[in-house]
Motif scaffolding. Sequence first.
Motif, PDB file in Angstrom:
ATOM      1  N   ARG A  20       0.897  -1.144   0.038  1.00 29.88           N
ATOM      2  CA  ARG A  20      -0.101  -0.109   0.144  1.00 29.88           C
ATOM      3  C   ARG A  20       0.867   1.350  -0.031  1.00 29.88           C
ATOM      4  O   ARG A  20       1.838   1.320   0.701  1.00 29.88           O
ATOM      5  CB  ARG A  20      -0.799  -0.048   1.187  1.00 29.88           C
ATOM      6  N   TYR A  21       0.402   2.307  -0.805  1.00 28.97           N
ATOM      7  CA  TYR A  21       1.242   3.666  -0.909  1.00 28.97           C
ATOM      8  C   TYR A  21       0.171   4.575  -0.782  1.00 28.97           C
ATOM      9  O   TYR A  21      -0.932   4.374  -1.343  1.00 28.97           O
ATOM     10  CB  TYR A  21       1.739   3.723  -2.289  1.00 28.97           C
ATOM     11  N   SER A  22       0.313   5.568   0.072  1.00 29.20           N
ATOM     12  CA  SER A  22      -0.769   6.583   0.188  1.00 29.20           C
ATOM     13  C   SER A  22      -0.029   8.209   0.096  1.00 29.20           C
ATOM     14  O   SER A  22       1.073   8.345   0.400  1.00 29.20           O
ATOM     15  CB  SER A  22      -1.266   6.435   1.613  1.00 29.20           C
ATOM     16  N   ASN A  23      -1.013   8.828  -0.546  1.00 32.69           N
ATOM     17  CA  ASN A  23      -0.741  10.419  -0.156  1.00 32.69           C
ATOM     18  C   ASN A  23      -1.839  11.013  -0.018  1.00 32.69           C
ATOM     19  O   ASN A  23      -2.834  10.505   0.316  1.00 32.69           O
ATOM     20  CB  ASN A  23      -0.337  10.954  -1.925  1.00 32.69           C
ATOM     21  N   GLN A  24      -2.063  12.343   0.235  1.00 32.65           N
ATOM     22  CA  GLN A  24      -3.230  13.148   0.699  1.00 32.65           C
ATOM     23  C   GLN A  24      -4.505  12.948  -0.093  1.00 32.65           C
ATOM     24  O   GLN A  24      -5.629  13.156   0.538  1.00 32.65           O
ATOM     25  CB  GLN A  24      -2.775  14.690   0.973  1.00 32.65           C
ATOM     26  N   THR A  27      -4.991   6.294  -2.319  1.00 30.77           N
ATOM     27  CA  THR A  27      -4.401   5.111  -1.660  1.00 30.77           C
ATOM     28  C   THR A  27      -4.184   4.192  -2.978  1.00 30.77           C
ATOM     29  O   THR A  27      -5.256   4.048  -3.627  1.00 30.77           O
ATOM     30  CB  THR A  27      -5.196   4.428  -0.545  1.00 30.77           C
ATOM     31  N   ILE A  29      -2.920   0.429  -4.112  1.00 31.19           N
ATOM     32  CA  ILE A  29      -2.550  -1.220  -3.372  1.00 31.19           C
ATOM     33  C   ILE A  29      -2.195  -1.506  -4.861  1.00 31.19           C
ATOM     34  O   ILE A  29      -2.631  -1.738  -5.686  1.00 31.19           O
ATOM     35  CB  ILE A  29      -3.924  -1.660  -2.712  1.00 31.19           C
ATOM     36  N   ARG A  94      -9.463   9.471  -1.950  1.00 34.43           N
ATOM     37  CA  ARG A  94      -9.439   9.934  -0.464  1.00 34.43           C
ATOM     38  C   ARG A  94     -10.490  11.316  -0.515  1.00 34.43           C
ATOM     39  O   ARG A  94     -10.868  11.880  -1.645  1.00 34.43           O
ATOM     40  CB  ARG A  94      -8.339  10.339   0.181  1.00 34.43           C
ATOM     41  N   CYS A 109       0.045  12.586  -7.221  1.00 33.04           N
ATOM     42  CA  CYS A 109      -0.067  11.117  -7.544  1.00 33.04           C
ATOM     43  C   CYS A 109       0.929  10.564  -8.487  1.00 33.04           C
ATOM     44  O   CYS A 109       1.596   9.391  -8.168  1.00 33.04           O
ATOM     45  CB  CYS A 109      -1.368  10.849  -8.231  1.00 33.04           C
ATOM     46  N   THR A 112       4.029   9.533  -6.346  1.00 32.86           N
ATOM     47  CA  THR A 112       3.678   8.110  -5.694  1.00 32.86           C
ATOM     48  C   THR A 112       3.856   7.011  -6.643  1.00 32.86           C
ATOM     49  O   THR A 112       4.493   6.031  -6.294  1.00 32.86           O
ATOM     50  CB  THR A 112       2.291   8.198  -5.049  1.00 32.86           C
TER      51      THR A 112
END
Length: 121
Positions: A20-24, A27, A29, A94, A109, A112
């Motif tokens: 999993r990688y997330s930013n504001q 997310t 997967i 999100r 994005c 990421t």
Amino acid sequence: MLDTIKSNAEISRIFSSRRRYSNQFATFIVADGQEKSHKDKGLEEHDPCGRVAFIAGKKLGNAVWRNAAKRRMREIYRANSSLMAGKDVLFIARGSIMDASYSKVLSTCEQTMKRISHEKG
């Protein structure tokens, strides 16, 4: 044209045990596109360029908001699809994805996705 993940079994497989990688704004997967588990579980084979699914939950907004968020995610993915070659990706929105400008969401994005493409394993 995007090769999308449509099977609930495939989405569950990726959700259950992957990176999993997330930013504001979203997310990600990620699972490798071609795995032995496809054959073991009787799931269909797909081409090696990778696939994607876009998810916007009902808790975040009404249908208009969810569709707009998915359109935005699709366009971001199209702009950077070469970074995701050979991977299955769930792109989960999100709440803030529609509040920021498109260029801010795109750049965040993209960073990421570059991080994902450079990692091994």
